[in-house]
Write a protein that holds these residues in place. Structure first.
Motif, PDB file in Angstrom:
ATOM      1  N   ASP A  82       3.151  25.920  -8.623  1.00 32.44           N
ATOM      2  CA  ASP A  82       3.117  24.494  -8.936  1.00 32.44           C
ATOM      3  C   ASP A  82       2.678  23.697  -7.720  1.00 32.44           C
ATOM      4  O   ASP A  82       2.761  24.162  -6.578  1.00 32.44           O
ATOM      5  N   ALA A  83       2.237  22.485  -7.977  1.00 34.89           N
ATOM      6  CA  ALA A  83       1.813  21.575  -6.908  1.00 34.89           C
ATOM      7  C   ALA A  83       1.763  20.171  -7.478  1.00 34.89           C
ATOM      8  O   ALA A  83       1.645  19.983  -8.698  1.00 34.89           O
ATOM      9  N   PRO A  84       1.862  19.140  -6.613  1.00 29.78           N
ATOM     10  CA  PRO A  84       1.688  17.769  -7.106  1.00 29.78           C
ATOM     11  C   PRO A  84       0.330  17.605  -7.781  1.00 29.78           C
ATOM     12  O   PRO A  84      -0.638  18.265  -7.409  1.00 29.78           O
ATOM     13  N   TRP A  85       0.264  16.735  -8.764  1.00 29.07           N
ATOM     14  CA  TRP A  85      -0.983  16.467  -9.486  1.00 29.07           C
ATOM     15  C   TRP A  85      -2.090  16.082  -8.504  1.00 29.07           C
ATOM     16  O   TRP A  85      -1.816  15.365  -7.552  1.00 29.07           O
ATOM     17  N   PRO A  86      -3.293  16.634  -8.686  1.00 31.88           N
ATOM     18  CA  PRO A  86      -3.784  17.350  -9.862  1.00 31.88           C
ATOM     19  C   PRO A  86      -3.514  18.849  -9.863  1.00 31.88           C
ATOM     20  O   PRO A  86      -4.207  19.601 -10.573  1.00 31.88           O
ATOM     21  N   GLY A  87      -2.536  19.307  -9.085  1.00 28.53           N
ATOM     22  CA  GLY A  87      -2.110  20.695  -9.166  1.00 28.53           C
ATOM     23  C   GLY A  87      -1.367  20.964 -10.458  1.00 28.53           C
ATOM     24  O   GLY A  87      -1.191  20.089 -11.305  1.00 28.53           O
ATOM     25  N   LEU A  88      -0.900  22.183 -10.611  1.00 32.58           N
ATOM     26  CA  LEU A  88      -0.251  22.616 -11.842  1.00 32.58           C
ATOM     27  C   LEU A  88       1.180  22.090 -11.904  1.00 32.58           C
ATOM     28  O   LEU A  88       1.947  22.226 -10.950  1.00 32.58           O
ATOM     29  N   THR A  89       1.541  21.512 -13.034  1.00 31.41           N
ATOM     30  CA  THR A  89       2.869  20.924 -13.185  1.00 31.41           C
ATOM     31  C   THR A  89       3.975  21.983 -13.113  1.00 31.41           C
ATOM     32  O   THR A  89       3.865  23.050 -13.739  1.00 31.41           O
ATOM     33  N   LEU A 137      -5.055  16.923 -19.303  1.00 38.63           N
ATOM     34  CA  LEU A 137      -4.296  18.171 -19.209  1.00 38.63           C
ATOM     35  C   LEU A 137      -4.448  18.857 -17.858  1.00 38.63           C
ATOM     36  O   LEU A 137      -3.711  19.792 -17.546  1.00 38.63           O
ATOM     37  N   GLY A 138      -5.411  18.402 -17.068  1.00 38.40           N
ATOM     38  CA  GLY A 138      -5.574  18.975 -15.734  1.00 38.40           C
ATOM     39  C   GLY A 138      -5.847  20.470 -15.770  1.00 38.40           C
ATOM     40  O   GLY A 138      -6.689  20.957 -16.530  1.00 38.40           O
ATOM     41  N   LEU A 139      -5.104  21.225 -14.958  1.00 38.77           N
ATOM     42  CA  LEU A 139      -5.327  22.659 -14.798  1.00 38.77           C
ATOM     43  C   LEU A 139      -4.660  23.509 -15.874  1.00 38.77           C
ATOM     44  O   LEU A 139      -4.806  24.736 -15.865  1.00 38.77           O
ATOM     45  N   ILE A 140      -3.934  22.890 -16.782  1.00 38.01           N
ATOM     46  CA  ILE A 140      -3.122  23.671 -17.727  1.00 38.01           C
ATOM     47  C   ILE A 140      -3.954  24.669 -18.537  1.00 38.01           C
ATOM     48  O   ILE A 140      -3.637  25.869 -18.551  1.00 38.01           O
ATOM     49  N   PRO A 141      -5.041  24.245 -19.224  1.00 41.08           N
ATOM     50  CA  PRO A 141      -5.801  25.242 -19.993  1.00 41.08           C
ATOM     51  C   PRO A 141      -6.367  26.362 -19.122  1.00 41.08           C
ATOM     52  O   PRO A 141      -6.303  27.548 -19.494  1.00 41.08           O
ATOM     53  N   ASP A 142      -6.903  26.029 -17.946  1.00 44.00           N
ATOM     54  CA  ASP A 142      -7.483  27.053 -17.083  1.00 44.00           C
ATOM     55  C   ASP A 142      -6.427  28.004 -16.534  1.00 44.00           C
ATOM     56  O   ASP A 142      -6.697  29.195 -16.319  1.00 44.00           O
ATOM     57  N   HIS A 197       5.313  31.373  -8.532  1.00 35.71           N
ATOM     58  CA  HIS A 197       5.896  30.730  -7.345  1.00 35.71           C
ATOM     59  C   HIS A 197       6.275  29.298  -7.700  1.00 35.71           C
ATOM     60  O   HIS A 197       5.419  28.425  -7.810  1.00 35.71           O
ATOM     61  N   GLN A 198       7.565  29.080  -7.906  1.00 35.98           N
ATOM     62  CA  GLN A 198       8.101  27.754  -8.225  1.00 35.98           C
ATOM     63  C   GLN A 198       8.530  27.107  -6.906  1.00 35.98           C
ATOM     64  O   GLN A 198       9.582  27.403  -6.365  1.00 35.98           O
ATOM     65  N   LYS A 199       7.687  26.232  -6.379  1.00 34.71           N
ATOM     66  CA  LYS A 199       7.914  25.682  -5.041  1.00 34.71           C
ATOM     67  C   LYS A 199       8.927  24.538  -5.029  1.00 34.71           C
ATOM     68  O   LYS A 199       9.646  24.357  -4.046  1.00 34.71           O
ATOM     69  N   MET A 200       8.990  23.752  -6.084  1.00 33.97           N
ATOM     70  CA  MET A 200       9.727  22.490  -6.024  1.00 33.97           C
ATOM     71  C   MET A 200      11.229  22.644  -6.228  1.00 33.97           C
ATOM     72  O   MET A 200      12.014  21.937  -5.606  1.00 33.97           O
ATOM     73  N   PHE A 201      11.634  23.539  -7.119  1.00 36.45           N
ATOM     74  CA  PHE A 201      13.051  23.625  -7.474  1.00 36.45           C
ATOM     75  C   PHE A 201      13.551  25.052  -7.307  1.00 36.45           C
ATOM     76  O   PHE A 201      12.963  25.985  -7.852  1.00 36.45           O
ATOM     77  N   GLU A 202      14.671  25.197  -6.599  1.00 35.65           N
ATOM     78  CA  GLU A 202      15.121  26.532  -6.251  1.00 35.65           C
ATOM     79  C   GLU A 202      15.986  27.205  -7.306  1.00 35.65           C
ATOM     80  O   GLU A 202      16.383  28.355  -7.146  1.00 35.65           O
ATOM     81  N   SER A 203      16.295  26.524  -8.415  1.00 35.03           N
ATOM     82  CA  SER A 203      17.151  27.133  -9.428  1.00 35.03           C
ATOM     83  C   SER A 203      16.436  27.339 -10.766  1.00 35.03           C
ATOM     84  O   SER A 203      17.052  27.752 -11.732  1.00 35.03           O
ATOM     85  N   ARG A 204      15.154  27.059 -10.814  1.00 38.65           N
ATOM     86  CA  ARG A 204      14.461  27.076 -12.099  1.00 38.65           C
ATOM     87  C   ARG A 204      14.119  28.478 -12.588  1.00 38.65           C
ATOM     88  O   ARG A 204      13.825  28.664 -13.768  1.00 38.65           O
ATOM     89  N   LEU A 205      14.136  29.453 -11.710  1.00 39.85           N
ATOM     90  CA  LEU A 205      13.765  30.808 -12.117  1.00 39.85           C
ATOM     91  C   LEU A 205      14.967  31.682 -12.449  1.00 39.85           C
ATOM     92  O   LEU A 205      14.803  32.836 -12.818  1.00 39.85           O
ATOM     93  N   THR A 220       0.862  -1.187   0.000  1.00 39.90           N
ATOM     94  CA  THR A 220       0.000   0.000   0.000  1.00 39.90           C
ATOM     95  C   THR A 220       0.896   1.234   0.000  1.00 39.90           C
ATOM     96  O   THR A 220       1.743   1.387   0.882  1.00 39.90           O
ATOM     97  N   ILE A 221       0.718   2.088  -0.991  1.00 33.09           N
ATOM     98  CA  ILE A 221       1.517   3.310  -1.105  1.00 33.09           C
ATOM     99  C   ILE A 221       0.594   4.502  -0.914  1.00 33.09           C
ATOM    100  O   ILE A 221      -0.294   4.762  -1.727  1.00 33.09           O
ATOM    101  N   TYR A 222       0.805   5.220   0.196  1.00 32.22           N
ATOM    102  CA  TYR A 222       0.024   6.428   0.481  1.00 32.22           C
ATOM    103  C   TYR A 222       0.895   7.638   0.177  1.00 32.22           C
ATOM    104  O   TYR A 222       2.110   7.599   0.325  1.00 32.22           O
ATOM    105  N   ASN A 223       0.257   8.737  -0.235  1.00 29.36           N
ATOM    106  CA  ASN A 223       0.945   9.930  -0.734  1.00 29.36           C
ATOM    107  C   ASN A 223       1.709   9.596  -2.013  1.00 29.36           C
ATOM    108  O   ASN A 223       2.759  10.174  -2.299  1.00 29.36           O
ATOM    109  N   ALA A 224       1.162   8.675  -2.783  1.00 29.84           N
ATOM    110  CA  ALA A 224       1.741   8.347  -4.089  1.00 29.84           C
ATOM    111  C   ALA A 224       1.493   9.487  -5.067  1.00 29.84           C
ATOM    112  O   ALA A 224       0.456  10.165  -5.009  1.00 29.84           O
ATOM    113  N   ALA A 225       2.436   9.719  -5.948  1.00 30.81           N
ATOM    114  CA  ALA A 225       2.177  10.637  -7.061  1.00 30.81           C
ATOM    115  C   ALA A 225       1.081  10.030  -7.929  1.00 30.81           C
ATOM    116  O   ALA A 225       0.977   8.812  -8.049  1.00 30.81           O
ATOM    117  N   CYS A 226       0.246  10.885  -8.527  1.00 31.00           N
ATOM    118  CA  CYS A 226      -0.842  10.353  -9.348  1.00 31.00           C
ATOM    119  C   CYS A 226      -0.936  11.072 -10.692  1.00 31.00           C
ATOM    120  O   CYS A 226      -1.992  11.124 -11.314  1.00 31.00           O
TER     121      CYS A 226
END
Length: 435
Positions: free
Chosen positions: A310-317, A266-271, A338-346, A188-194
């Motif tokens: 950004d946020a884990p799916w179904p958040g914005l990639t 596509l999730g939230l991308i178009p919106d 606000h790029q939360k995951m990676f500190e060098s991407r901006l 059982t994997i909880y907090n799995a990426a989806c």
């Protein structure tokens, strides 16, 4: 060093078809190691990262046949374990972050695996703890050889277990799933990426005889089986490329139709683009972006400045925040990226500032963009692509700028986008490639 020379300021018009999803292809190719029978994967993007992984598994002894463009057959019936001790293996694996995902299948099938610390984009810390903590919960042990920069994992027998992942890592979840499908008992994997990539991996494994439930949620249950068989699998369209084309249409004030995008995935991308004022119309399974001279950023309901994060799916990639940032430079209004995951991407924003964009880099994770409403066109300049996603954002900026720009280190762009210059030139762009 390869480079693009771009004559910007041209309006584009026409249709674009996205390639297969890069991130999915890397996972499902690794999953082909879990059976000795033939696995056929279609809609595979023939980009640098994917082709490098195919070369890597071929070196391991996997029989690979290219059946047609984007269609490959894999048969892992005779793995050569001596290959893992060679310099060729080390050099190929270290250059590709996706190589870490061969470890789960190797543990499941053979009880051991080795992988050098993988490469990939230099966008900040990208730890691998989730992978190895998950393997430990399945009964494996691991060690890190600091001298040679290699991870080694061992397991006499993998046994199913409950685990709560410390982060919803996409590659970590994929690696653990591939190890667990052949483990004894229930995992059982909880907090799995989806993300859709994980959903596709699970569907493929189920078609091979695995028993995975909870697909598309963050709680996966995997009933281990003794053996998997071959299958035929098709990769989804690449949602990051789809989002890149939406941004391109907005920045160049062009009319573009993006065909066969699999809108439901596509999730939230178009919106998210619509919140920047970009018109995105759904036509069956196509997206139509009409020509817009101006687009206005929405504020939040209370009047505060819009934040795109950004946020884990179904958040914005997170892979599209660089594109959103570029699109915002010519919108009417202001937005906080606000790029939360990676500190060098901006950090690539300094190149956009040189082009005349009005951006305040608040810290490594946040940038405030003051849009210019296409009243002050970006200036052409010379640039170097630092990573895949910044590279495509800089290409979009160059295509919208007046004059001739150059982008060096375009191998970074080629890692994620197949023949991007050919595709865009076909609808009116002026991009020249120099080797």
């Amino acid at each position: 060093m390869s480079r693009f020379v771009i004559t910007g300021g041209k309006r584009l018009k026409g249709g674009l078809c996205p390639q297969g999803a890069k991130n999915e292809a890397l996972q499902v190719i690794c999953a082909a190691l879990l059976t000795q029978e033939e696995v056929i994967i279609t809609n595979v993007p023939e980009i640098l990262d994917v082709l490098k992984l195919i070369e890597l598994v071929e070196g391991m002894g996997v029989k690979v046949e290219r059946l047609a463009r984007g269609e490959f057959a894999f048969c892992a019936s005779d793995i050569d374990f001596r290959y893992f001790e060679t310099e060729d293996f080390y050099n190929k694996a270290v250059s590709l972050r996706g190589s870490i995902m061969i470890l789960g299948p190797l543990l499941a099938i053979h009880g051991s695996g080795v992988i050098p610390k993988p490469g990939g984009d230099k966008i900040g810390r990208r730890r691998l703890d989730t992978h190895f903590l998950g393997f430990e919960r399945l009964g494996a042990t691991f060690e890190y050889d600091a001298l040679n920069g290699c991870f080694k994992a061992f397991a006499t027998k993998l046994k199913g277990n409950y685990m709560l992942l410390d982060e919803a890592s996409v590659t970590g979840t994929a690696n653990i799933i591939m190890a667990a499908v052949l483990a004894e008992g229930v995992t059982t994997i909880y907090n799995a990426a989806c993300e859709p990539y994980i959903q596709q991996l699970c569907l493929m494994l189920n078609s091979m005889g695995a028993k995975i439930s909870g697909i598309a949620s963050n709680l996966l249950t995997i009933e281990g089986v003794k053996k998997l068989h071959g299958c035929r699998h098709r990769c989804l369209p690449d949602m990051i490329e789809v989002g890149s084309y939406i941004g391109l249409a907005a920045m160049t004030r062009s009319e573009i139709t993006i065909k066969n995008v699999n809108i439901r995935q596509l999730g939230l991308i178009p919106d998210a683009f619509r919140k920047l004022g970009v018109r995105v119309e759904e036509r069956d399974d196509d997206l139509y972006i009409p020509r817009q001279e101006h687009y206005m950023i929405e504020d939040f309901i209370d009047g505060s400045i819009l934040t795109v994060s950004d946020a884990p799916w179904p958040g914005l990639t997170p892979d599209l925040l660089s594109v959103f940032l570029v699109v915002a430079t010519q919108a009417k209004g202001s937005v906080l990226i606000h790029q939360k995951m990676f500190e060098s991407r901006l950090f690539f924003v300094d190149k956009l500032i040189d082009m005349g964009a009005k951006i305040i880099l608040c810290d490594p994770h946040r940038a405030t963009v003051i849009g210019q409403n296409h009243e002050s066109q970006l200036r052409a300049t010379k640039m170097t692509s630092p990573d895949i996603r910044a590279g495509i954002a800089l290409l979009i900026a160059a295509l919208s700028a007046k004059g001739v720009s150059s982008i060096h280190n375009i191998d970074q762009i080629d890692r994620g986008y197949e023949n991007i210059d050919v595709k865009l030139n076909a609808i009116g762009a002026d991009i020249k490639r120099y080797m």
